[in-house]
Design an enzyme around this catalytic site. Structure first.
Site, mmCIF file in Angstrom:
data_model
loop_
_atom_site.group_PDB
_atom_site.id
_atom_site.type_symbol
_atom_site.label_atom_id
_atom_site.label_comp_id
_atom_site.label_asym_id
_atom_site.label_seq_id
_atom_site.Cartn_x
_atom_site.Cartn_y
_atom_site.Cartn_z
ATOM 1 C CG HIS A 177 41.690 32.056 46.836
ATOM 2 N ND1 HIS A 177 41.768 30.682 46.794
ATOM 3 C CD2 HIS A 177 40.383 32.360 46.712
ATOM 4 C CE1 HIS A 177 40.550 30.179 46.652
ATOM 5 N NE2 HIS A 177 39.699 31.175 46.590
ATOM 6 C CG ASP B 131 34.979 27.203 49.197
ATOM 7 O OD1 ASP B 131 34.152 27.719 48.441
ATOM 8 O OD2 ASP B 131 36.063 27.752 49.478
ATOM 9 N N GLY C 2 34.226 31.285 46.441
ATOM 10 C CA GLY C 2 34.269 32.734 46.534
ATOM 11 C C GLY C 2 34.040 33.388 45.191
ATOM 12 C CB SER C 3 32.750 36.671 44.187
ATOM 13 O OG SER C 3 31.423 36.296 44.486
ATOM 14 N N GLY C 4 35.168 36.429 42.407
ATOM 15 C CA GLY C 4 36.475 36.847 41.921
ATOM 16 C C GLY C 4 37.097 35.888 40.942
ATOM 17 C CG HIS C 5 37.641 32.349 41.727
ATOM 18 N ND1 HIS C 5 38.964 32.716 41.835
ATOM 19 C CD2 HIS C 5 37.220 32.015 42.983
ATOM 20 C CE1 HIS C 5 39.337 32.599 43.099
ATOM 21 N NE2 HIS C 5 38.296 32.196 43.817
#
Length: 331
Positions: free
Chosen positions: A219, A110, A54-57
């Site tokens: 997350h 994932d 995911g994005s955000g990392h």
């Protein structure tokens, strides 16, 4: 919560477009698949290394695409796995005669997306393999995983296989090396505050002013327990008490030590944590051969940090020292 956001639905594409515009000579952006890839990829003389998640990392994974690291990254939305077709199309675009290696952090979404993408690519004759990363010792299972989560220790796996791929290693050798690094890597995270996803606009969970989430996931998943806030040294000691016995790391070992910021912690505080970790490892007879203090795998704006240890040998050390060129230099 104040954020630099237009339409939250466009947050990831706008971030990726900005990243590509800032690095026009080295990166290519394919908006149909949220794909950031090396401008010179694929190359016939090397295995292509791909990761998603995911994005955000950030800077993981889109900002560490470059020579000696990833050849491409195809993230999903914030904290969401990429769709299977993103993985499939990315694998096709990155297909090299030497093959494609898909690196997957151990989260259910994932793994499903990458396994399905791999199967679709294999059906078209593409040589592709998957390597799963699971360095988090905080919990055995979580809201997102079966088994341990893949967190900041992911950096060491992709750095090692990225360096080896640049040197011409074949797909089987990269699986061997990546598995070797993953097997000697352990991480543990602590949150001081929750993070705020752009689409939600409010913190993911409630954490009191005097509380920390001990063993938090990237997350915002719950960790081992909710604890009262203590001083920095006590927090590091507790993190080491979770990490060191797990492998275990023993007197005489030489390690890489990473203190990773989760997005909202000043780097000055990260060095306070590093100081204590280094001292405590020395007291246990464990020497630090490689040091990493920065943001490597974040959780948006979460205040907190994770600690990662990697047991070094000459082979791993050589690969970690190999040169690399990426958009955001974090090593």
């Amino acid at each position: 919560m104040k954020k630099f956001v237009n339409d939250p639905k466009n947050f990831v594409p706008e971030m990726l477009e900005g990243l590509a515009l800032a690095n026009p000579d080295t990166l290519r952006y394919v908006p149909d698949y949220n794909l950031i890839m090396r401008a010179d990829a694929p190359r016939e003389d090397k295995v292509s290394i791909v990761q998603g998640s995911g994005s955000g990392h950030e800077p993981a994974h889109v900002m560490i695409v470059g020579k000696g690291m990833l050849d491409a990254a195809c993230p999903g939305d914030v904290f969401a796995a990429p769709p299977m077709d993103y993985v499939y199309e990315t694998t096709k675009l990155l297909a090299s005669p030497k093959g494609v290696l898909l690196l997957v952090n151990n989260y259910t979404g994932d793994r499903m997306a990458f396994d399905m993408g791999r199967e679709m690519a294999e059906s078209e004759g593409i040589k592709v393999k998957v390597l799963t990363i699971n360095d988090d010792v905080a919990v055995k299972d979580s809201l997102y995983t079966v088994g341990r989560r893949g967190v900041a220790g992911n950096f060491f796996v992709l750095k090692a296989v990225g360096a080896a791929a640049e040197q011409g290693a074949d797909l089987d050798e990269l699986i061997r090396l990546g598995t070797k690094v993953n097997d000697v890597t352990r991480s543990f995270g602590v949150a001081l505050t929750a993070c705020t996803p752009p689409a939600k606009g409010s913190p993911l969970f409630d954490l009191g002013d005097d509380e920390i989430e001990f063993g938090v996931g990237i997350h915002g998943e719950p960790g081992r327990e909710r604890r009262k806030l203590s001083n920095a040294d006590a927090i590091v000691d507790a993190m080491l008490d979770a990490v060191v016995p797990d492998l275990p790391y023993s007197s005489g070992d030489r390690v890489a030590l990473m203190i990773n910021g989760l997005g909202g912690t000043p780097i000055s505080e990260l060095y306070v944590l590093y100081r204590r970790a280094h001292q405590q490892l020395a007291d246990r007879g464990i020497s630090v051969g490689r040091s990493y203090v920065n943001e490597y795998c974040t959780s948006l704006d979460m205040a907190g940090a994770s600690l990662t240890l990697v047991r070094l040998d000459d082979e791993i050390d050589r690969l970690l020292r190999a040169p690399a060129e990426v958009a955001v230099r974090v090593f």
